[in-house]
Design an enzyme around this catalytic site. Sequence first.
Site, PDB file in Angstrom:
ATOM      1  N   THR A   1      -2.397   2.613  -5.201  1.00  0.00           N
ATOM      2  CA  THR A   1      -2.608   2.967  -3.794  1.00  0.00           C
ATOM      3  C   THR A   1      -3.362   4.288  -3.661  1.00  0.00           C
ATOM      4  OG1 THR A   1      -0.554   1.838  -3.217  1.00  0.00           O
ATOM      5  CG2 THR A   1      -1.427   3.414  -1.615  1.00  0.00           C
ATOM      6  N   GLU A   2      -4.365   4.289  -2.794  1.00  0.00           N
ATOM      7  CA  GLU A   2      -5.208   5.468  -2.536  1.00  0.00           C
ATOM      8  C   GLU A   2      -5.947   5.938  -3.778  1.00  0.00           C
ATOM      9  OE1 GLU A   2      -5.558   5.816   0.416  1.00  0.00           O
ATOM     10  OE2 GLU A   2      -3.701   5.525   1.523  1.00  0.00           O
ATOM     11  N   LEU A   3      -6.152   5.034  -4.724  1.00  0.00           N
ATOM     12  CA  LEU A   3      -6.791   5.342  -6.002  1.00  0.00           C
ATOM     13  C   LEU A   3      -6.037   6.450  -6.735  1.00  0.00           C
ATOM     14  CD1 LEU A   3      -9.209   3.510  -6.576  1.00  0.00           C
ATOM     15  CD2 LEU A   3     -10.702   5.487  -6.446  1.00  0.00           C
TER      16      LEU A   3
ATOM     17  N   SER B   1       1.515   4.028   2.827  1.00  0.00           N
ATOM     18  CA  SER B   1       1.081   5.428   2.747  1.00  0.00           C
ATOM     19  C   SER B   1       0.488   5.952   4.052  1.00  0.00           C
ATOM     20  CB  SER B   1       0.059   5.590   1.618  1.00  0.00           C
ATOM     21  OG  SER B   1      -1.138   4.895   1.907  1.00  0.00           O
TER      22      SER B   1
ATOM     23  N   HIS C   1       0.841  -1.202   0.000  1.00  0.00           N
ATOM     24  CA  HIS C   1       0.000   0.000   0.000  1.00  0.00           C
ATOM     25  C   HIS C   1       0.874   1.249   0.000  1.00  0.00           C
ATOM     26  CE1 HIS C   1      -3.383   2.623   1.517  1.00  0.00           C
ATOM     27  NE2 HIS C   1      -4.017   1.853   0.672  1.00  0.00           N
TER      28      HIS C   1
END
Length: 402
Positions: free
Chosen positions: A150-152, A351, A114
């Site tokens: 990650t995190e869109l 993240s 992530h």
Amino acid sequence: MTKAIVLYLHVHQPYRIRHYTVFDAGNNHDYFDAKFDDPTSNERILKKVAEKSYLPTNARLLRLLEDNPEFKLSLSITGTVIEQLEKWSPESLVSFKKLVKTGRVEIVAETYHHSLAFFYSKPEFEMQVEMHKRKIQEVFGQTPAVFRNTELSYNNDVAAWAEKAGYKGVLAEGWDPVLDWRSPNYMYKPKNTENISLLLKNYKLSDDIAFRFGDHEWSEWPLTADKFAHWLSEDPNATNFNLFMDYETFGEHQWEESGIFKFLEALPKEWLKSEGHTFHTVSEAIDEFKPVEQIDVPNTITWADTERDLSAWLGNAMQTSSIQALYDLENRIIGTNDLALIDDWRRLQTSDHFYYMCTKWFNDGDIHAYFSPYETPYEAYINFMNAFHDIKFRLSELGVEV
């Protein structure tokens, strides 16, 4: 005409850094294993989330899959949470496996840890995506065909990479400045690509469930399944309603007392009442709906905070300096072939560590504080940097110049 709900849920828990002091650095290389009663205890948090969210949500989803042949969903599940489930809640991992075994739950590709490696090191990014693919194959017997960063986090370069890597689709935020006058309820094509599709999150509908559902001050409270299904039906030409949210929405962010589980249980029946209504996995949506237009995203967007950019993780000097320092060690870390050191370095890339350092105010700041196990962003930064200095100490012990 087919109209499909594309439900995608993201499962993730980081390895939070314990209260790691300057006196620990150089003496104790354990950054992540806090005592069970500590706010940063990964075991305690994982078990709590499993009890409140994963186990009850999976039980309900399995019943929905068994009772509604047209019900389907997609999920992504990070390597870090799989490791924790294997260690502390194997029954939760079994419940996820049962969902996948139905053949109507698709797992989406992402980075194992992530991380935001795409923006700092393509070799490290590609290694983590490959690690994640192998872990999903090993645990669930699936090979992901659609990618989410990650995190869109998304831009044209992410789409180009995903196409070259062989993915049929990529997920992103349906952010208004990107869409302009267009609706997220259609399939799109990323700019400068040929064979990959773009599914854009309908953030308004998704956030009605993920953030506003339990808010008694919200003008639409209470949100019922029939009301929600009616909202979707009001868009006459739409094809795919992309509802993307954290898995922990169910039971953890929105507690059972809010009625969130009743909503989840009722939604498929309400939606499937109408002819042409169905559910699709992300791959099925890509296979059925052809892109109506191309979308140009030269600047990175994400699904977090008001700005929908990377500022949730990289918006202040603490965040940018600490993450850059971490990636500056890449060649020296990988060159040691010390698997324990490499694994700790990768866990520090997650993240969440940089999210906890955010110093924003107002609603965004409140959300960051809600997710953080630390009293302040500065505490998060200090713990991280102490762990980072110990990483450098371990390198020096191996004879590597730092």
